[in-house]
Scaffold this motif. Structure first.
Motif, short mmCIF file in Angstrom:
data_model
loop_
_atom_site.label_atom_id
_atom_site.label_comp_id
_atom_site.label_asym_id
_atom_site.label_seq_id
_atom_site.Cartn_x
_atom_site.Cartn_y
_atom_site.Cartn_z
N UNK A 52 -7.19 7.78 4.38
CA UNK A 52 -7.03 9.24 4.46
C UNK A 52 -5.86 9.63 5.38
N UNK A 53 -5.63 8.86 6.44
CA UNK A 53 -4.54 9.15 7.36
C UNK A 53 -3.21 8.64 6.81
N UNK A 54 -3.24 7.49 6.14
CA UNK A 54 -2.03 7.01 5.47
C UNK A 54 -1.58 8.06 4.46
N UNK A 100 0.83 -1.21 0.00
CA UNK A 100 0.00 0.00 0.00
C UNK A 100 0.86 1.25 0.00
N UNK A 101 1.87 1.30 0.86
CA UNK A 101 2.71 2.50 0.95
C UNK A 101 3.43 2.76 -0.36
N UNK A 102 3.95 1.73 -0.99
CA UNK A 102 4.68 1.92 -2.25
C UNK A 102 3.77 2.53 -3.31
N UNK A 103 2.56 2.01 -3.41
CA UNK A 103 1.60 2.54 -4.39
C UNK A 103 1.23 3.99 -4.08
N UNK A 104 0.92 4.27 -2.83
CA UNK A 104 0.47 5.62 -2.47
C UNK A 104 1.62 6.63 -2.47
N UNK A 105 2.84 6.21 -2.15
CA UNK A 105 4.00 7.10 -2.23
C UNK A 105 4.19 7.55 -3.68
N UNK A 132 7.78 3.72 17.86
CA UNK A 132 6.71 3.83 18.85
C UNK A 132 6.12 5.25 18.86
N UNK A 133 6.89 6.24 18.43
CA UNK A 133 6.43 7.63 18.55
C UNK A 133 6.36 8.38 17.23
N UNK A 134 6.73 7.77 16.12
CA UNK A 134 6.70 8.46 14.83
C UNK A 134 5.94 7.63 13.80
N UNK A 135 5.24 8.34 12.92
CA UNK A 135 4.56 7.67 11.82
C UNK A 135 5.45 7.59 10.60
N UNK A 136 6.38 8.53 10.47
CA UNK A 136 7.25 8.49 9.31
C UNK A 136 8.33 9.55 9.38
N UNK A 137 9.30 9.40 8.50
CA UNK A 137 10.34 10.40 8.33
C UNK A 137 10.88 10.28 6.91
N UNK A 138 11.52 11.35 6.47
CA UNK A 138 12.07 11.38 5.12
C UNK A 138 13.46 12.00 5.21
N UNK A 162 12.08 7.16 2.56
CA UNK A 162 11.01 7.29 3.54
C UNK A 162 11.05 6.11 4.49
N UNK A 163 11.02 6.43 5.77
CA UNK A 163 10.94 5.42 6.81
C UNK A 163 9.56 5.55 7.41
N UNK A 164 8.76 4.51 7.24
CA UNK A 164 7.36 4.57 7.63
C UNK A 164 7.05 3.51 8.67
N UNK A 165 6.29 3.89 9.65
CA UNK A 165 5.86 2.98 10.70
C UNK A 165 4.85 2.00 10.09
N UNK A 166 5.15 0.73 10.12
CA UNK A 166 4.26 -0.26 9.50
C UNK A 166 2.86 -0.26 10.13
N UNK A 167 2.75 0.18 11.39
CA UNK A 167 1.45 0.21 12.06
C UNK A 167 0.47 1.18 11.40
N UNK A 168 1.01 2.12 10.64
CA UNK A 168 0.17 3.08 9.93
C UNK A 168 -0.80 2.38 8.98
N UNK A 169 -0.46 1.18 8.53
CA UNK A 169 -1.34 0.46 7.61
C UNK A 169 -2.69 0.12 8.26
N UNK A 170 -2.78 0.18 9.57
CA UNK A 170 -4.04 -0.08 10.26
C UNK A 170 -4.98 1.13 10.22
N UNK A 171 -4.46 2.26 9.81
CA UNK A 171 -5.24 3.50 9.78
C UNK A 171 -6.08 3.58 8.51
N UNK A 172 -7.09 4.43 8.52
CA UNK A 172 -7.84 4.68 7.28
C UNK A 172 -6.91 5.28 6.21
#
Length: 139
Positions: free
Chosen positions: A89-91, A40-45, A65-71, A77-87
């Motif tokens: 719109x938030x991803x 999902x992240x690869x496609x949306x990025x 534990x405290x960040x959703x992502x960084x660039x 891009x370093x992305x928190x895999x837990x973000x995939x649980x979000x809707x």
């Protein structure tokens, strides 16, 4: 189930996990979510990079534990895999936010202007992520 096999299957809106014990359940779910996240992240990025007119580097998963992502400056891009649980719109908010840093590296008014240009409702999404983000976990 084979003695050493764990598995995760999505059936409708339910997730079924086959595992030996609760630790294997956690590991199987984490692996399953990571597989979904990278796809999902690869496609949306790619989508948001095109909208922002930027070229990105690698899409990498992390377990922050405290960040959703960084660039970084190289566009990785370093992305928190837990973000995939979000809707979605938030991803999309997190991905667009991080990619906007390739145009403006700080959080100056110019940065927020760039983000607003591709995502006029970014403030509502940001607020929702702040409010609901703690629920996107397996812990």
């Amino acid at each position: 189930m084979d003695g050493d096999q764990c598995g995760v299957e999505l059936r409708g809106t339910r997730v079924f996990v086959t595992a030996r014990d609760r630790y294997d359940v956690q590991a199987a779910l984490e692996e399953w979510f990571k597989e979904k996240a990278i796809a999902i992240f690869t496609e949306r990025v790619a989508y948001w990079a095109q909208r922002l007119g930027v070229t990105h580097g690698e899409v990498l998963l992390r377990s922050q534990k405290t960040r959703w992502g960084s660039c970084d400056r190289s566009g990785n891009l370093r992305l928190n895999w837990r973000l995939v649980m979000a809707p979605m719109s938030l991803i999309d908010y997190v991905l667009a936010h991080e990619l906007a840093h390739l145009r403006v590296p700080d959080h100056s008014p110019a940065f927020w202007s760039v983000l607003r240009g591709v995502m006029p409702d970014y403030q509502a999404r940001r607020s929702q992520l702040d409010r609901d983000g703690a629920q996107f976990t397996l812990d």
